[in-house]
Scaffold this motif. Structure first.
Motif, PDB file in Angstrom:
ATOM      1  N   ALA A  82     -23.448  53.972  41.555  1.00 42.11           N
ATOM      2  CA  ALA A  82     -23.483  52.481  40.871  1.00 42.11           C
ATOM      3  C   ALA A  82     -22.058  52.432  40.277  1.00 42.11           C
ATOM      4  N   GLU A  83     -21.730  53.694  39.667  1.00 44.28           N
ATOM      5  CA  GLU A  83     -20.326  53.555  38.743  1.00 44.28           C
ATOM      6  C   GLU A  83     -19.216  53.038  39.822  1.00 44.28           C
ATOM      7  N   ARG A  84     -19.362  53.478  40.987  1.00 49.08           N
ATOM      8  CA  ARG A  84     -18.022  53.069  41.920  1.00 49.08           C
ATOM      9  C   ARG A  84     -18.496  51.705  42.375  1.00 49.08           C
ATOM     10  N   THR A  85     -19.770  51.501  42.662  1.00 52.13           N
ATOM     11  CA  THR A  85     -20.096  50.143  43.076  1.00 52.13           C
ATOM     12  C   THR A  85     -19.474  49.060  41.933  1.00 52.13           C
ATOM     13  N   TYR A  86     -19.774  49.500  40.795  1.00 52.99           N
ATOM     14  CA  TYR A  86     -19.100  48.467  39.656  1.00 52.99           C
ATOM     15  C   TYR A  86     -17.630  48.411  39.776  1.00 52.99           C
ATOM     16  N   ALA A  87     -17.176  49.446  40.040  1.00 56.72           N
ATOM     17  CA  ALA A  87     -15.663  49.757  39.784  1.00 56.72           C
ATOM     18  C   ALA A  87     -14.813  49.006  40.974  1.00 56.72           C
ATOM     19  N   VAL A  88     -15.478  49.118  42.250  1.00 52.07           N
ATOM     20  CA  VAL A  88     -14.845  48.262  43.075  1.00 52.07           C
ATOM     21  C   VAL A  88     -15.296  46.813  43.278  1.00 52.07           C
ATOM     22  N   ASP A  89     -16.552  46.632  43.730  1.00 52.18           N
ATOM     23  CA  ASP A  89     -17.095  45.237  43.706  1.00 52.18           C
ATOM     24  C   ASP A  89     -17.016  44.389  42.671  1.00 52.18           C
ATOM     25  N   LEU A 114     -25.386  36.597  51.293  1.00 56.16           N
ATOM     26  CA  LEU A 114     -26.329  35.384  51.295  1.00 56.16           C
ATOM     27  C   LEU A 114     -27.220  35.746  50.054  1.00 56.16           C
ATOM     28  N   GLY A 115     -27.396  34.934  49.099  1.00 51.99           N
ATOM     29  CA  GLY A 115     -28.206  35.146  48.013  1.00 51.99           C
ATOM     30  C   GLY A 115     -27.491  35.526  46.790  1.00 51.99           C
ATOM     31  N   SER A 116     -26.307  35.815  46.652  1.00 50.22           N
ATOM     32  CA  SER A 116     -25.339  36.360  45.817  1.00 50.22           C
ATOM     33  C   SER A 116     -25.599  35.348  44.339  1.00 50.22           C
ATOM     34  N   ARG A 117     -26.114  35.809  43.308  1.00 50.61           N
ATOM     35  CA  ARG A 117     -26.064  35.076  42.339  1.00 50.61           C
ATOM     36  C   ARG A 117     -26.905  35.867  41.142  1.00 50.61           C
ATOM     37  N   ALA A 118     -26.749  35.498  39.651  1.00 47.36           N
ATOM     38  CA  ALA A 118     -26.816  36.256  38.531  1.00 47.36           C
ATOM     39  C   ALA A 118     -28.202  36.669  38.452  1.00 47.36           C
ATOM     40  N   ASP A 119     -29.131  35.811  38.815  1.00 51.28           N
ATOM     41  CA  ASP A 119     -30.518  35.678  38.666  1.00 51.28           C
ATOM     42  C   ASP A 119     -31.089  36.274  40.049  1.00 51.28           C
ATOM     43  N   HIS A 120     -30.315  37.189  40.590  1.00 48.65           N
ATOM     44  CA  HIS A 120     -30.995  37.590  41.816  1.00 48.65           C
ATOM     45  C   HIS A 120     -32.517  38.329  41.900  1.00 48.65           C
ATOM     46  N   SER A 123     -34.732  44.471  40.364  1.00 48.62           N
ATOM     47  CA  SER A 123     -35.123  45.221  39.185  1.00 48.62           C
ATOM     48  C   SER A 123     -34.122  46.295  39.119  1.00 48.62           C
ATOM     49  N   PRO A 124     -33.792  47.009  37.874  1.00 45.69           N
ATOM     50  CA  PRO A 124     -32.759  47.996  37.713  1.00 45.69           C
ATOM     51  C   PRO A 124     -33.064  49.206  38.387  1.00 45.69           C
ATOM     52  N   ASP A 125     -34.242  49.518  39.095  1.00 51.31           N
ATOM     53  CA  ASP A 125     -34.745  50.445  39.730  1.00 51.31           C
ATOM     54  C   ASP A 125     -34.460  50.388  41.201  1.00 51.31           C
ATOM     55  N   ASN A 126     -34.292  49.097  41.637  1.00 52.79           N
ATOM     56  CA  ASN A 126     -33.667  48.814  42.879  1.00 52.79           C
ATOM     57  C   ASN A 126     -32.402  49.285  43.462  1.00 52.79           C
ATOM     58  N   GLY A 127     -32.184  50.313  44.622  1.00 54.73           N
ATOM     59  CA  GLY A 127     -31.087  50.930  44.883  1.00 54.73           C
ATOM     60  C   GLY A 127     -29.929  49.801  44.985  1.00 54.73           C
ATOM     61  N   MET A 128     -30.356  48.552  45.211  1.00 53.59           N
ATOM     62  CA  MET A 128     -29.347  47.658  45.489  1.00 53.59           C
ATOM     63  C   MET A 128     -28.771  47.051  44.184  1.00 53.59           C
ATOM     64  N   PHE A 129     -29.365  47.212  43.325  1.00 55.39           N
ATOM     65  CA  PHE A 129     -29.159  46.517  41.871  1.00 55.39           C
ATOM     66  C   PHE A 129     -27.762  46.615  41.469  1.00 55.39           C
ATOM     67  N   LYS A 135     -21.485  41.924  42.723  1.00 55.33           N
ATOM     68  CA  LYS A 135     -21.093  40.851  43.435  1.00 55.33           C
ATOM     69  C   LYS A 135     -21.343  39.517  42.412  1.00 55.33           C
ATOM     70  N   ALA A 136     -22.664  39.350  41.932  1.00 53.83           N
ATOM     71  CA  ALA A 136     -22.748  38.059  41.187  1.00 53.83           C
ATOM     72  C   ALA A 136     -21.605  37.875  40.061  1.00 53.83           C
ATOM     73  N   ALA A 137     -21.160  39.186  39.277  1.00 55.09           N
ATOM     74  CA  ALA A 137     -20.019  39.108  38.221  1.00 55.09           C
ATOM     75  C   ALA A 137     -18.896  38.635  38.783  1.00 55.09           C
ATOM     76  N   ALA A 138     -18.516  39.254  39.786  1.00 55.44           N
ATOM     77  CA  ALA A 138     -17.283  38.876  40.498  1.00 55.44           C
ATOM     78  C   ALA A 138     -17.383  37.469  41.163  1.00 55.44           C
ATOM     79  N   ASP A 139     -18.131  37.054  41.761  1.00 57.49           N
ATOM     80  CA  ASP A 139     -18.284  35.500  42.161  1.00 57.49           C
ATOM     81  C   ASP A 139     -18.284  34.664  41.173  1.00 57.49           C
TER      82      ASP A 139
END
Length: 216
Positions: A82-89, A114-120, A123-129, A135-139
């Motif tokens: 997650a750390e690298r995901t936030y760092a890059v994406d 498709l579906g990128s939005r802040a209210d995605h 849950s935080p335990d979802n591996g894609m969270f 992506k929502a923050a960047a968009d």
């Protein structure tokens, strides 16, 4: 001829896009992290620029982007921590927007999903969270800039050959070939009427040129 920078230049979408753009006569620079990928980028007709955007400041990115007319963000952490995901994406993507503005580049195309939005709704335990959050923050940051932006929202990506046809809209269902994503990116770069649009799409029935024209 337009000079276009693709960030994340060794990704499959980016390699397809570089080939499309150079074939159309554009001057393409592909920013890549790994020097071992230089030959793959060169084979598309693009000029490889070894630049690890995860660790570049906005000022350093601006220097790499100077002289270009448009930027396409097609980079991503590709899963993992997650750390690298936030760092890059999120963080590197946002710095690239600041860098584009600093370099005097107005046109910016973001490859999102498709579906990128802040209210995605994940849950935080979802591996894609972390990915959804990043992506929502960047968009959202991009939407608040003065850049002439377009955000692309393809569905789950496949390695299928391009069909040249898509369905547009948040309710579209099915997967999307990476080649079709590249075709859509090339189409929106050539169409300033897509500025300010979030284009969600899947492989579908409508020729890409027609689908993009209908977005106006």
């Amino acid at each position: 001829m337009t000079k276009i920078a693709i960030i994340g230049g060794h990704g499959k979408v980016a390699l397809h896009l570089a080939r499309l753009l150079t074939t159309a006569g554009h001057d393409v620079s592909s920013l890549i992290r790994n020097p071992e990928h230089v030959d793959d980028v060169t084979a598309t007709g693009a000029t490889p620029l070894v630049a690890d955007v995860e660790h570049l400041s906005a000022d350093e990115m601006a220097k790499a982007l100077a002289g270009h007319d448009a930027v396409v963000w097609s980079a991503g952490a590709g899963g993992g921590s997650a750390e690298r995901t936030y760092a890059v994406d999120r963080d590197a993507a946002i710095r690239s927007m600041d860098a584009a503005a600093q370099a005097g580049i107005n046109r910016y195309v973001m490859v999102s999903y498709l579906g990128s939005r802040a209210d995605h709704g994940a849950s935080p335990d979802n591996g894609m969270f972390a990915y959804y959050e990043a992506k929502a923050a960047a968009d959202d940051y991009l939407r608040a800039t003065s850049l002439n932006w377009t955000i692309l929202g393809p569905s789950t990506l496949t390695l299928a050959a391009a069909t040249g046809s898509i369905n547009v809209g948040s309710k579209a269902t099915g997967d999307t070939s990476r080649e079709n994503v590249a075709l859509v990116a090339a189409a929106v770069l050539a169409d300033d009427n897509t500025v300010g649009a979030f284009i969600e799409f899947t492989d579908g029935d409508v020729p890409i040129g027609e689908a993009i024209a209908a977005i106006h």
